[in-house]
Design a protein around this motif. Structure first.
Motif, PDB file in Angstrom:
ATOM      1  N   HIS A   9       0.835  -1.205   0.000  1.00  0.00           N
ATOM      2  CA  HIS A   9       0.000   0.000   0.000  1.00  0.00           C
ATOM      3  C   HIS A   9       0.872   1.258   0.000  1.00  0.00           C
TER       4      HIS A   9
ATOM      5  N   THR B 101      -2.719   4.194   3.168  1.00  0.00           N
ATOM      6  CA  THR B 101      -3.192   3.183   4.127  1.00  0.00           C
ATOM      7  C   THR B 101      -2.224   3.028   5.290  1.00  0.00           C
TER       8      THR B 101
ATOM      9  N   ALA C  83     -10.527   5.238   9.108  1.00  0.00           N
ATOM     10  CA  ALA C  83     -10.717   5.918   7.817  1.00  0.00           C
ATOM     11  C   ALA C  83     -12.012   6.725   7.855  1.00  0.00           C
TER      12      ALA C  83
END
Ligand code: HEM
Length: 82
Positions: free
Chosen positions: A62, A70, A80
């Motif tokens: 990521h 991330t 998130a």
């Protein structure tokens, strides 16, 4: 891991020292079950180590390939925005 560890110890005749606060005495001794749980404990430890390794690789993917923030979110500890 904790469950197989605790049961393996108690069925194997070993008391568990709980952070030097108190001892949990062994329950009815069953060496066969304790041996089986020892194997389970070993296999689950390998599986856990593998999953932790995969998780680290995925987090790096990521960060390096996807560059999608991330890893930064994981390190910040904040959830998130949904
Ligand atoms: C996340 C938790 C745990 C992890 C990752 C873990 C990991 C391990 C690993 C890698 C071994 C060596 C296995 C082998 O030699 O095949 C081991 C052995 C052992 N663990 Fe755990 N363990 C955990 C929790 C516990 C708990 C809660 C207990 C008991 C209260 C426990 C009791 C034992 C005992 C007695 C052994 C030695 C087995 C023997 O060689 O006879 N473990 N553990």
């Amino acid at each position: 891991m904790p469950l197989s560890g605790v049961l393996m110890s108690l069925l194997g005749g070993r008391p568990i020292n709980f952070f030097d606060l108190f001892l949990i005495p062994p329950i009815a001794e069953n060496k066969e079950a304790a041996g089986l749980l020892r194997q389970v404990h070993g296999y689950v430890a390998y599986a856990l180590a593998g999953l932790i390794g995969l998780h680290i690789l995925a987090a790096l993917k990521h960060a390096v390939i996807d560059r999608d923030g991330t890893l930064a979110r994981m390190l910040s500890g904040k959830p998130a925005d949904i």
